[in-house]
Design a protein around this motif. Structure first.
Motif, PDB file in Angstrom:
ATOM      1  N   TYR A  33     -67.707 -35.751 -34.234  1.00 40.29           N
ATOM      2  CA  TYR A  33     -68.061 -34.505 -34.905  1.00 40.29           C
ATOM      3  C   TYR A  33     -69.500 -34.160 -34.560  1.00 40.29           C
ATOM      4  CZ  TYR A  33     -63.919 -34.792 -37.924  1.00 40.29           C
ATOM      5  OH  TYR A  33     -62.635 -34.840 -38.400  1.00 40.29           O
ATOM      6  N   PRO A  34     -69.772 -32.889 -34.335  1.00 36.02           N
ATOM      7  CA  PRO A  34     -71.158 -32.511 -34.022  1.00 36.02           C
ATOM      8  C   PRO A  34     -72.029 -32.493 -35.279  1.00 36.02           C
ATOM      9  CG  PRO A  34     -69.764 -30.574 -34.015  1.00 36.02           C
ATOM     10  CD  PRO A  34     -68.857 -31.757 -34.225  1.00 36.02           C
ATOM     11  N   ILE A  35     -73.267 -32.927 -35.115  1.00 37.61           N
ATOM     12  CA  ILE A  35     -74.281 -32.828 -36.162  1.00 37.61           C
ATOM     13  C   ILE A  35     -75.350 -31.879 -35.628  1.00 37.61           C
ATOM     14  CG2 ILE A  35     -76.053 -34.035 -37.466  1.00 37.61           C
ATOM     15  CD1 ILE A  35     -74.380 -36.550 -37.215  1.00 37.61           C
ATOM     16  N   LYS A  36     -75.610 -30.813 -36.364  1.00 37.32           N
ATOM     17  CA  LYS A  36     -76.613 -29.829 -35.944  1.00 37.32           C
ATOM     18  C   LYS A  36     -77.762 -29.858 -36.943  1.00 37.32           C
ATOM     19  CE  LYS A  36     -73.191 -26.837 -33.845  1.00 37.32           C
ATOM     20  NZ  LYS A  36     -72.526 -25.540 -33.876  1.00 37.32           N
ATOM     21  N   LYS A  37     -78.931 -30.276 -36.465  1.00 37.91           N
ATOM     22  CA  LYS A  37     -80.116 -30.333 -37.323  1.00 37.91           C
ATOM     23  C   LYS A  37     -81.049 -29.179 -36.949  1.00 37.91           C
ATOM     24  CE  LYS A  37     -80.110 -35.195 -38.383  1.00 37.91           C
ATOM     25  NZ  LYS A  37     -80.921 -36.399 -38.515  1.00 37.91           N
ATOM     26  N   PRO A  38     -81.243 -28.225 -37.846  1.00 35.86           N
ATOM     27  CA  PRO A  38     -82.127 -27.095 -37.523  1.00 35.86           C
ATOM     28  C   PRO A  38     -83.599 -27.495 -37.601  1.00 35.86           C
ATOM     29  CG  PRO A  38     -81.291 -26.866 -39.739  1.00 35.86           C
ATOM     30  CD  PRO A  38     -80.623 -28.072 -39.159  1.00 35.86           C
ATOM     31  N   THR A  39     -84.426 -26.883 -36.769  1.00 39.82           N
ATOM     32  CA  THR A  39     -85.869 -27.094 -36.810  1.00 39.82           C
ATOM     33  C   THR A  39     -86.549 -25.721 -36.895  1.00 39.82           C
ATOM     34  OG1 THR A  39     -86.050 -27.080 -34.404  1.00 39.82           O
ATOM     35  CG2 THR A  39     -85.757 -29.216 -35.461  1.00 39.82           C
ATOM     36  N   CYS A  40     -87.834 -25.744 -37.256  1.00 43.44           N
ATOM     37  CA  CYS A  40     -88.548 -24.481 -37.412  1.00 43.44           C
ATOM     38  C   CYS A  40     -90.004 -24.630 -36.996  1.00 43.44           C
ATOM     39  CB  CYS A  40     -88.454 -23.977 -38.851  1.00 43.44           C
ATOM     40  SG  CYS A  40     -89.237 -25.038 -40.066  1.00 43.44           S
ATOM     41  N   HIS A  41     -90.629 -23.495 -36.708  1.00 42.48           N
ATOM     42  CA  HIS A  41     -92.058 -23.416 -36.437  1.00 42.48           C
ATOM     43  C   HIS A  41     -92.719 -22.763 -37.649  1.00 42.48           C
ATOM     44  CE1 HIS A  41     -91.130 -24.521 -32.411  1.00 42.48           C
ATOM     45  NE2 HIS A  41     -90.808 -23.317 -31.974  1.00 42.48           N
ATOM     46  N   ILE A  42     -93.802 -23.354 -38.151  1.00 41.91           N
ATOM     47  CA  ILE A  42     -94.522 -22.808 -39.297  1.00 41.91           C
ATOM     48  C   ILE A  42     -95.920 -22.405 -38.844  1.00 41.91           C
ATOM     49  CG2 ILE A  42     -95.355 -23.240 -41.634  1.00 41.91           C
ATOM     50  CD1 ILE A  42     -93.191 -25.396 -41.862  1.00 41.91           C
ATOM     51  N   THR A  43     -96.308 -21.163 -39.113  1.00 42.81           N
ATOM     52  CA  THR A  43     -97.624 -20.641 -38.763  1.00 42.81           C
ATOM     53  C   THR A  43     -98.349 -20.223 -40.027  1.00 42.81           C
ATOM     54  OG1 THR A  43     -96.693 -19.767 -36.717  1.00 42.81           O
ATOM     55  CG2 THR A  43     -98.861 -18.966 -37.360  1.00 42.81           C
ATOM     56  N   ILE A  44     -99.599 -20.689 -40.172  1.00 41.24           N
ATOM     57  CA  ILE A  44    -100.432 -20.315 -41.314  1.00 41.24           C
ATOM     58  C   ILE A  44    -101.776 -19.834 -40.787  1.00 41.24           C
ATOM     59  CG2 ILE A  44    -101.685 -21.207 -43.319  1.00 41.24           C
ATOM     60  CD1 ILE A  44     -99.329 -22.955 -43.914  1.00 41.24           C
ATOM     61  N   VAL A  45    -102.220 -18.677 -41.280  1.00 40.47           N
ATOM     62  CA  VAL A  45    -103.521 -18.121 -40.902  1.00 40.47           C
ATOM     63  C   VAL A  45    -104.392 -18.099 -42.151  1.00 40.47           C
ATOM     64  CG1 VAL A  45    -104.743 -16.132 -39.995  1.00 40.47           C
ATOM     65  CG2 VAL A  45    -102.505 -16.731 -39.080  1.00 40.47           C
ATOM     66  N   LYS A  75     -78.930 -31.310 -31.526  1.00 44.26           N
ATOM     67  CA  LYS A  75     -77.493 -31.559 -31.610  1.00 44.26           C
ATOM     68  C   LYS A  75     -77.202 -33.017 -31.297  1.00 44.26           C
ATOM     69  CE  LYS A  75     -76.417 -26.867 -30.266  1.00 44.26           C
ATOM     70  NZ  LYS A  75     -75.812 -26.000 -29.261  1.00 44.26           N
ATOM     71  N   LYS A  76     -76.423 -33.645 -32.161  1.00 38.77           N
ATOM     72  CA  LYS A  76     -75.997 -35.032 -31.969  1.00 38.77           C
ATOM     73  C   LYS A  76     -74.490 -35.102 -32.186  1.00 38.77           C
ATOM     74  CE  LYS A  76     -80.240 -37.052 -33.779  1.00 38.77           C
ATOM     75  NZ  LYS A  76     -80.794 -37.941 -34.809  1.00 38.77           N
ATOM     76  N   ARG A 122     -87.486 -19.671 -36.511  1.00 42.43           N
ATOM     77  CA  ARG A 122     -86.456 -20.625 -36.127  1.00 42.43           C
ATOM     78  C   ARG A 122     -86.790 -21.243 -34.783  1.00 42.43           C
ATOM     79  NH1 ARG A 122     -80.494 -18.477 -35.526  1.00 42.43           N
ATOM     80  NH2 ARG A 122     -81.141 -18.274 -33.368  1.00 42.43           N
ATOM     81  N   SER A 123     -86.482 -22.523 -34.641  1.00 45.88           N
ATOM     82  CA  SER A 123     -86.746 -23.244 -33.409  1.00 45.88           C
ATOM     83  C   SER A 123     -85.417 -23.780 -32.862  1.00 45.88           C
ATOM     84  CB  SER A 123     -87.723 -24.379 -33.701  1.00 45.88           C
ATOM     85  OG  SER A 123     -87.936 -25.145 -32.549  1.00 45.88           O
ATOM     86  N   GLN A 145     -95.002 -27.133 -34.913  1.00 47.01           N
ATOM     87  CA  GLN A 145     -93.774 -26.854 -34.187  1.00 47.01           C
ATOM     88  C   GLN A 145     -92.742 -27.955 -34.399  1.00 47.01           C
ATOM     89  OE1 GLN A 145     -95.144 -26.314 -30.142  1.00 47.01           O
ATOM     90  NE2 GLN A 145     -95.217 -24.107 -30.449  1.00 47.01           N
ATOM     91  N   HIS A 146     -91.486 -27.562 -34.351  1.00 43.02           N
ATOM     92  CA  HIS A 146     -90.336 -28.463 -34.417  1.00 43.02           C
ATOM     93  C   HIS A 146     -90.333 -29.308 -35.688  1.00 43.02           C
ATOM     94  CE1 HIS A 146     -89.550 -27.203 -30.348  1.00 43.02           C
ATOM     95  NE2 HIS A 146     -90.744 -27.613 -29.978  1.00 43.02           N
ATOM     96  N   ILE A 147     -90.563 -28.673 -36.828  1.00 45.28           N
ATOM     97  CA  ILE A 147     -90.454 -29.342 -38.120  1.00 45.28           C
ATOM     98  C   ILE A 147     -88.967 -29.403 -38.458  1.00 45.28           C
ATOM     99  CG2 ILE A 147     -91.100 -29.269 -40.551  1.00 45.28           C
ATOM    100  CD1 ILE A 147     -93.447 -29.644 -38.707  1.00 45.28           C
ATOM    101  N   CYS A 148     -88.488 -30.577 -38.784  1.00 44.01           N
ATOM    102  CA  CYS A 148     -87.058 -30.789 -38.980  1.00 44.01           C
ATOM    103  C   CYS A 148     -86.645 -30.344 -40.391  1.00 44.01           C
ATOM    104  CB  CYS A 148     -86.712 -32.254 -38.744  1.00 44.01           C
ATOM    105  SG  CYS A 148     -84.939 -32.529 -38.639  1.00 44.01           S
ATOM    106  N   MET A 149     -86.445 -29.044 -40.543  1.00 41.76           N
ATOM    107  CA  MET A 149     -85.919 -28.487 -41.786  1.00 41.76           C
ATOM    108  C   MET A 149     -85.414 -27.073 -41.520  1.00 41.76           C
ATOM    109  SD  MET A 149     -89.098 -27.467 -44.226  1.00 41.76           S
ATOM    110  CE  MET A 149     -89.872 -29.022 -43.929  1.00 41.76           C
ATOM    111  N   SER A 150     -84.604 -26.593 -42.410  1.00 44.18           N
ATOM    112  CA  SER A 150     -84.036 -25.264 -42.271  1.00 44.18           C
ATOM    113  C   SER A 150     -85.103 -24.191 -42.486  1.00 44.18           C
ATOM    114  CB  SER A 150     -82.915 -25.094 -43.297  1.00 44.18           C
ATOM    115  OG  SER A 150     -82.493 -23.764 -43.353  1.00 44.18           O
TER     116      SER A 150
END
Length: 139
Positions: free
Chosen positions: A114-126, A103-104, A98-99, A28-33
């Motif tokens: 200026y706003p900085i928006k860093k997207p994060t994501c959840h990755i699930t592997i089975v 925002k900074k 998407r997670s 969870q909350h991996i810092c990438m698009s």
């Protein structure tokens, strides 16, 4: 009488465990698009464990490293918790969701920001064990 009923119930659970032998790993909350991670996930979905490791180690993308760690972790969990062999497993399901967006504010000239928006994501592997009929066909 209650003992027999509960022991029968445990036997049913063991049968279900043998039929459904899969390991689910979630980061969870991996810092990438999401799109950058999706590009790597699409390449490994449905492939065997060993083939997945080769693909991820040779990919030039930054997103491949956290996914490689997840696959290693899933294989280690499968081996330790369920006694599955890594060579007989494959990626049955892999998804990226998407997670939250971190925002900074970046300070700029004249007291503005200026706003900085860093997207994060959840990755699930089975990770799932190949069926015996599938293994017999491949040999």
């Amino acid at each position: 009488m209650i003992k027999n009923w509960s022991s029968g119930r445990e036997e049913n659970r063991e049968i279900n465990r043998e039929e459904n032998r899969e390991i689910k790993v979630l980061a969870q909350h991996i810092c990438m698009s999401v799109l950058k991670a999706q590009r790597v996930i699409d390449q490994i979905r449905g492939r065997s464990y060993e083939e997945t490791l080769m693909i991820l180690e040779l990919m030039p993308y930054r997103a491949s490293y956290p996914i490689l760690q997840l696959v290693y972790s899933a294989a280690a969990n499968a081996n330790h918790n369920m006694g599955l062999n890594e060579a007989d497993s494959f990626i049955s399901k892999a998804e990226v969701n998407r997670s939250a967006i971190v925002k900074k504010l970046r300070p700029r000239a004249r007291g503005r920001s200026y706003p900085i928006k860093k997207p994060t994501c959840h990755i699930t592997i089975v990770l799932k064990e190949k069926s015996k009929s599938f293994l017999d066909q491949s040999i």
